[in-house]
Enzyme design. Structure first.
Site, mmCIF file in Angstrom:
data_model
loop_
_atom_site.group_PDB
_atom_site.id
_atom_site.type_symbol
_atom_site.label_atom_id
_atom_site.label_comp_id
_atom_site.label_asym_id
_atom_site.label_seq_id
_atom_site.Cartn_x
_atom_site.Cartn_y
_atom_site.Cartn_z
ATOM 1 N N HIS A 33 0.813 -1.221 0.000
ATOM 2 C CA HIS A 33 0.000 0.000 0.000
ATOM 3 C C HIS A 33 0.850 1.276 0.000
ATOM 4 O O HIS A 33 0.708 2.094 -0.913
ATOM 5 C CB HIS A 33 -0.984 -0.043 1.172
ATOM 6 C CG HIS A 33 -1.815 1.174 1.312
ATOM 7 N ND1 HIS A 33 -2.673 1.632 0.331
ATOM 8 C CD2 HIS A 33 -1.930 2.049 2.340
ATOM 9 C CE1 HIS A 33 -3.277 2.729 0.758
ATOM 10 N NE2 HIS A 33 -2.840 3.004 1.970
ATOM 11 N N HIS A 57 2.850 7.184 5.679
ATOM 12 C CA HIS A 57 1.600 7.865 6.022
ATOM 13 C C HIS A 57 0.739 7.122 7.038
ATOM 14 O O HIS A 57 -0.023 7.747 7.766
ATOM 15 C CB HIS A 57 0.791 8.182 4.763
ATOM 16 C CG HIS A 57 0.028 7.020 4.211
ATOM 17 N ND1 HIS A 57 0.632 6.033 3.462
ATOM 18 C CD2 HIS A 57 -1.274 6.687 4.323
ATOM 19 C CE1 HIS A 57 -0.291 5.139 3.129
ATOM 20 N NE2 HIS A 57 -1.450 5.503 3.635
ATOM 21 N N ASP A 58 0.830 5.805 7.120
ATOM 22 C CA ASP A 58 0.019 5.037 8.069
ATOM 23 C C ASP A 58 0.792 4.580 9.304
ATOM 24 O O ASP A 58 0.228 3.895 10.160
ATOM 25 C CB ASP A 58 -0.575 3.799 7.377
ATOM 26 C CG ASP A 58 -1.827 4.114 6.585
ATOM 27 O OD1 ASP A 58 -2.481 5.140 6.860
ATOM 28 O OD2 ASP A 58 -2.162 3.323 5.676
ATOM 29 N N GLU A 61 -0.703 5.766 12.746
ATOM 30 C CA GLU A 61 -2.021 5.241 13.110
ATOM 31 C C GLU A 61 -2.056 3.720 13.206
ATOM 32 O O GLU A 61 -2.884 3.180 13.922
ATOM 33 C CB GLU A 61 -3.059 5.856 12.170
ATOM 34 C CG GLU A 61 -3.773 5.043 11.237
ATOM 35 C CD GLU A 61 -4.619 5.853 10.261
ATOM 36 O OE1 GLU A 61 -5.503 5.228 9.699
ATOM 37 O OE2 GLU A 61 -4.409 7.063 10.052
ATOM 38 N N ASP A 62 -1.157 3.029 12.512
ATOM 39 C CA ASP A 62 -1.260 1.566 12.430
ATOM 40 C C ASP A 62 -0.113 0.783 13.057
ATOM 41 O O ASP A 62 -0.100 -0.443 12.967
ATOM 42 C CB ASP A 62 -1.371 1.130 10.957
ATOM 43 C CG ASP A 62 -2.676 1.560 10.327
ATOM 44 O OD1 ASP A 62 -3.623 1.893 11.061
ATOM 45 O OD2 ASP A 62 -2.759 1.566 9.085
ATOM 46 N N ASP A 118 -3.570 8.048 -1.567
ATOM 47 C CA ASP A 118 -3.983 7.005 -0.624
ATOM 48 C C ASP A 118 -5.393 6.521 -0.964
ATOM 49 O O ASP A 118 -5.647 5.317 -1.057
ATOM 50 C CB ASP A 118 -3.924 7.570 0.797
ATOM 51 C CG ASP A 118 -4.378 6.607 1.874
ATOM 52 O OD1 ASP A 118 -4.215 5.381 1.716
ATOM 53 O OD2 ASP A 118 -4.893 7.091 2.898
#
Length: 181
Positions: A33, A57-58, A61-62, A118
Site C-alpha cells: 500500500h 503515512h500510516d 495510526e497503524d 492514498d
C-alpha cells in the site's frame, strides 16, 4: 558521504520495519500500500518529501513506531504531512472520518496529494478485491458500503473544492464505480 541514507531510503526503512508482518484487509502484505501510493506520486513528479510522507503515512495510526523517532529521522515537512493524513482513532468512525476530511482540507497541497493518492490506491485495491469476492467484500470493513461511500464522497467533494490536480479525476472515477458496485 555516499553511505548517508537519503530521505526516501530512511522512509522506506521506517515503513518496512513498522509494517513488518501486517496484511491488507484483502490479504497482501501491507507494505504494498505505501509503495503503491509512493509510485503514484512519483508518476506525477511530486518531491522526495511528499513521496517519503506517502511511504510512512500510516505508521502513526497503524504501528507502534515511535512518533518522535519518525519526526527526527524524516524532518518537520514529512512530519506535518503525515500528521495531516493520520486518523484520530480516539473518535467514533463517523466523527473520525469527518475530522480526517477537515484535517486534510486544512493541510498543505502536499498533504492533499498524499491523501488523494492514498484514497486512489485504496479504491483500486477495492476494485480488484470486489472482482474476486463480490458483495462479500464489504463485510471485511469497519463500515458498510453505504458508510464507506459516504466518506469517499465527502472526501472527493472537499478535494474538488480545495485543490486542483489530475488525481482528483482518477479518484472521482473510482468513487463513481463504487456507487454502482
Amino acid at each position: 558521504m555516499d553511505d548517508i541514507p537519503s530521505l526516501l531510503e530512511k522512509a522506506v526503512r521506517i515503513a518496512v520495519v513498522a509494517h513488518e508482518g501486517q496484511k491488507r484487509k484483502d490479504g497482501p502484505p501491507y507494505i504494498i500500500h505505501p509503495f503503491g501510493i509512493a509510485l503514484k506520486l512519483a508518476k506525477y513528479d511530486f518531491s522526495d518529501t511528499v513521496i517519503a510522507a506517502a511511504l510512512v503515512h500510516d505508521v502513526l495510526e497503524d504501528t507502534d513506531y515511535p512518533p518522535d523517532k519518525m519526526r527526527t529521522e524524516l524532518g518537520e515537512e514529512v512530519w506535518a504531512i503525515v500528521q495531516s493524513v493520520t486518523n484520530d482513532d480516539s473518535l467514533g468512525w463517523e466523527e473520525k472520518k469527518l475530522k480526517y476530511v477537515e484535517t486534510v482540507r486544512a493541510g498543505s497541497d502536499d498533504a492533499k496529494a498524499v491523501a488523494t493518492a492514498d484514497k486512489i490506491h485504496n479504491m483500486e485495491s477495492l476494485v480488484m478485491a470486489y472482482q474476486e469476492h463480490g458483495e462479500a467484500l464489504w463485510t471485511k470493513f469497519n463500515a458498510n458500503k453505504e458508510k464507506k461511500l459516504w466518506f469517499e464522497e465527502k472526501m472527493l467533494a472537499m478535494l474538488k473544492e480545495s485543490w486542483n490536480h489530475p488525481m482528483i479525476q482518477e479518484y472521482e472515477t473510482l468513487v463513481s464505480w463504487m456507487r454502482t458496485a
